[in-house]
Design a protein around this motif. Structure first.
Motif, PDB file in Angstrom:
ATOM      1  N   LYS A  95       0.565  -1.154  -0.025  1.00 32.49           N
ATOM      2  CA  LYS A  95       0.065   0.038   0.075  1.00 32.49           C
ATOM      3  C   LYS A  95       0.919   0.993  -0.475  1.00 32.49           C
ATOM      4  O   LYS A  95       0.916   1.701  -0.819  1.00 32.49           O
ATOM      5  CB  LYS A  95      -0.818   0.250   1.661  1.00 32.49           C
ATOM      6  N   ARG A  96       1.685   0.907   1.018  1.00 30.64           N
ATOM      7  CA  ARG A  96       2.974   2.133   1.108  1.00 30.64           C
ATOM      8  C   ARG A  96       3.390   2.682  -0.516  1.00 30.64           C
ATOM      9  O   ARG A  96       3.747   3.801  -1.278  1.00 30.64           O
ATOM     10  CB  ARG A  96       4.085   2.015   2.261  1.00 30.64           C
ATOM     11  N   VAL A  97       3.947   1.204  -1.525  1.00 32.84           N
ATOM     12  CA  VAL A  97       4.194   1.365  -2.674  1.00 32.84           C
ATOM     13  C   VAL A  97       3.399   2.042  -3.139  1.00 32.84           C
ATOM     14  O   VAL A  97       3.527   3.597  -4.462  1.00 32.84           O
ATOM     15  CB  VAL A  97       3.943   0.168  -3.066  1.00 32.84           C
ATOM     16  N   LEU A  98       2.012   1.731  -3.657  1.00 32.65           N
ATOM     17  CA  LEU A  98       0.939   2.360  -4.295  1.00 32.65           C
ATOM     18  C   LEU A  98       0.799   4.104  -3.548  1.00 32.65           C
ATOM     19  O   LEU A  98       0.908   4.799  -4.825  1.00 32.65           O
ATOM     20  CB  LEU A  98      -0.351   2.205  -3.835  1.00 32.65           C
ATOM     21  N   ASP A  99       0.703   4.492  -2.771  1.00 33.67           N
ATOM     22  CA  ASP A  99       1.218   5.793  -2.316  1.00 33.67           C
ATOM     23  C   ASP A  99       1.865   6.606  -3.049  1.00 33.67           C
ATOM     24  O   ASP A  99       1.916   7.650  -3.566  1.00 33.67           O
ATOM     25  CB  ASP A  99       1.075   6.424  -0.548  1.00 33.67           C
ATOM     26  N   ALA A 100       3.509   6.255  -3.415  1.00 32.77           N
ATOM     27  CA  ALA A 100       3.499   6.867  -3.889  1.00 32.77           C
ATOM     28  C   ALA A 100       3.586   6.886  -5.186  1.00 32.77           C
ATOM     29  O   ALA A 100       4.313   8.017  -5.762  1.00 32.77           O
ATOM     30  CB  ALA A 100       5.557   5.808  -3.394  1.00 32.77           C
ATOM     31  N   ILE A 101       3.425   5.836  -5.638  1.00 34.82           N
ATOM     32  CA  ILE A 101       2.742   5.659  -7.324  1.00 34.82           C
ATOM     33  C   ILE A 101       1.950   7.153  -7.520  1.00 34.82           C
ATOM     34  O   ILE A 101       2.114   7.519  -8.253  1.00 34.82           O
ATOM     35  CB  ILE A 101       2.424   4.270  -7.692  1.00 34.82           C
ATOM     36  N   PHE A 149      15.185   2.107  -5.524  1.00 37.06           N
ATOM     37  CA  PHE A 149      15.391   2.356  -4.316  1.00 37.06           C
ATOM     38  C   PHE A 149      14.636   2.872  -3.324  1.00 37.06           C
ATOM     39  O   PHE A 149      14.545   3.106  -2.225  1.00 37.06           O
ATOM     40  CB  PHE A 149      16.524   3.587  -4.680  1.00 37.06           C
ATOM     41  N   ALA A 150      13.891   3.995  -3.763  1.00 33.28           N
ATOM     42  CA  ALA A 150      12.898   4.893  -3.173  1.00 33.28           C
ATOM     43  C   ALA A 150      12.230   3.533  -2.251  1.00 33.28           C
ATOM     44  O   ALA A 150      11.497   4.274  -1.536  1.00 33.28           O
ATOM     45  CB  ALA A 150      11.981   5.762  -3.427  1.00 33.28           C
ATOM     46  N   ALA A 151      11.762   3.264  -3.222  1.00 39.03           N
ATOM     47  CA  ALA A 151      10.287   1.403  -2.967  1.00 39.03           C
ATOM     48  C   ALA A 151      11.391   0.544  -1.870  1.00 39.03           C
ATOM     49  O   ALA A 151      10.573   0.186  -0.860  1.00 39.03           O
ATOM     50  CB  ALA A 151      10.128   0.647  -4.384  1.00 39.03           C
ATOM     51  N   ASP A 177       6.161  12.308   1.567  1.00 40.62           N
ATOM     52  CA  ASP A 177       7.027  13.019   0.415  1.00 40.62           C
ATOM     53  C   ASP A 177       8.204  12.212   0.546  1.00 40.62           C
ATOM     54  O   ASP A 177       9.587  12.203   0.450  1.00 40.62           O
ATOM     55  CB  ASP A 177       7.600  14.541   0.483  1.00 40.62           C
ATOM     56  N   VAL A 178       8.014  10.556  -0.824  1.00 37.70           N
ATOM     57  CA  VAL A 178       9.460  10.171  -1.123  1.00 37.70           C
ATOM     58  C   VAL A 178       9.695  10.745  -1.555  1.00 37.70           C
ATOM     59  O   VAL A 178       9.363  11.165  -3.038  1.00 37.70           O
ATOM     60  CB  VAL A 178       8.483   8.636  -1.822  1.00 37.70           C
TER      61      VAL A 178
END
Length: 368
Positions: A114-120, A137-139, A363-364
């Protein structure tokens, strides 16, 4: 000899079993599967893939859907965002958020996804650049759970039940698993004959099909509930649209084109744009009616565009054929990839150390 069988027999069972073992298939792969099954069913006649047309494929898909409907499963079709080829995927039709992952992943891995989805859809989806992907790297650096590193709006629900989070090694393993299972795809940055691991994670066709309703619900929010809508999305009838659809085919766009007017709501898949902008017409944006000079990229190319000279950021769809041939995007340089691999995690770690305790790290930063 008819290739369609009456009722629901062994050929249909074999086809459904073969499809369920793969979960996602291109139409050409389905034709190969059906040809093999039908040839095995009738040893006197060898069936070639040329004998399997779309009508036959649709018939077997329809009968398979009739059998799995009561199990809340369905084989759905979607066009690939890049080449618009037909892709079929077995999806769960009554999923609750990301329940599809629950059978093979624990709570920490689901919260990480879910956090990966937030970043996307939040961090890397701004008016200036709709990257809609996250650098590897950010993921990996999203391995912290909400209690350890803050949570964005879409992860504050069931993701907050996670208590331990993942290690960075565990996050890398989870990302690899998501790729193997067909939820994410990872591009590779190349230079000449060398391919580097550094790339971007984005959602696959299967993920867009199965998670589509969840994505619209989680990321297209009422404008009055989000004070950052000027950067995160364009209000439409009071809604922030972070998940946008193609003007032509109405399917989700995470790879494609947008109007050069960054306030315009037009989004198109590249292949759809080729069909809209005819070579012999003066192209204009179908939404805002301004001149169309190629558009801006949507997808990881938008991140590269942020680092390119201003005059080179536009796409080439809608330009002349000669211009398209001579304007193929060049691969990123070796220096850029190696620098991103070595320096970015250190820079992000030092930035994270400067954050005050209890401060959100939503804010990644895009690496590489």
């Amino acid at each position: 000899m008819s290739l369609l069988r009456e009722g629901y027999g062994d050929v249909n069972r074999a086809f459904l079993q073969g499809f369920m073992s793969r979960r996602i298939m291109k139409i050409d792969d389905i034709r190969v599967l059906l040809a093999d099954i039908l040839s095995a069913d009738d040893a006197e006649h060898e069936i070639s893939i040329e004998d399997i047309n779309e009508r036959i494929v649709s018939s077997y898909i329809s009968k398979a859907n009739d059998m799995i409907h009561d199990f809340d499963l369905e084989i759905k079709i979607m066009l690939d965002q890049r080449d618009r080829s037909k892709t079929y995927a077995l999806i769960n039709t009554t999923s609750d958020e990301l329940v599809q992952l629950a059978t093979t992943h624990n709570a920490d891995e689901i919260a990480f996804f879910k956090r990966v989805l937030d970043a996307i859809f939040e961090t890397n989806n701004t008016r200036d650049a709709e990257v809609l992907a996250v650098h590897d790297f950010a993921a990996v650096r999203l391995h912290k759970n909400p209690q350890q590193g803050g949570a964005t709006q879409a992860t504050q629900g069931s993701a907050s039940q996670s208590t331990s989070g993942l290690t960075m090694v565990g996050a890398e393993a989870a990302l690899g698993s998501f790729v193997d299972e067909g939820w994410l795809e990872c591009s590779k940055c190349a230079h000449g004959d060398r391919v580097f691991r550094a790339g971007f994670y984005s959602l696959t066709t299967r993920a867009l099909l199965e998670l589509g309703p969840y994505l619209f619900q989680a990321y297209n929010t009422p404008a009055d509930e989000d004070g950052e809508h000027d950067d995160d999305g364009s209000p439409t009838n009071g809604t922030i649209e972070r998940v946008k659809t193609c003007h032509a085919c109405r399917e989700i766009v995470t790879i494609g084109l947008r109007c050069t007017d960054k306030y315009c709501k037009l989004r198109l898949h590249t292949a759809c744009a080729e069909g809209i902008f005819r070579p012999n017409r003066t192209p204009e944006c179908p939404h805002c009616k301004k001149g169309w000079n190629g558009g801006l990229p949507v997808g990881e190319e938008a991140d590269r565009g942020q680092r390119m000279p201003r005059g080179n950021r536009q796409s080439n769809v809608g330009t002349t054929p000669r211009a398209r041939v001579n304007s193929v995007p060049q691969p990123p340089s070796t220096r850029r990839v190696i620098r991103g691999a070595r320096d970015t995690p250190i820079e992000e770690a030092s930035q994270e150390d400067e954050d005050a305790p209890g401060e959100d790290d939503d804010d990644v930063e895009m690496a590489g």
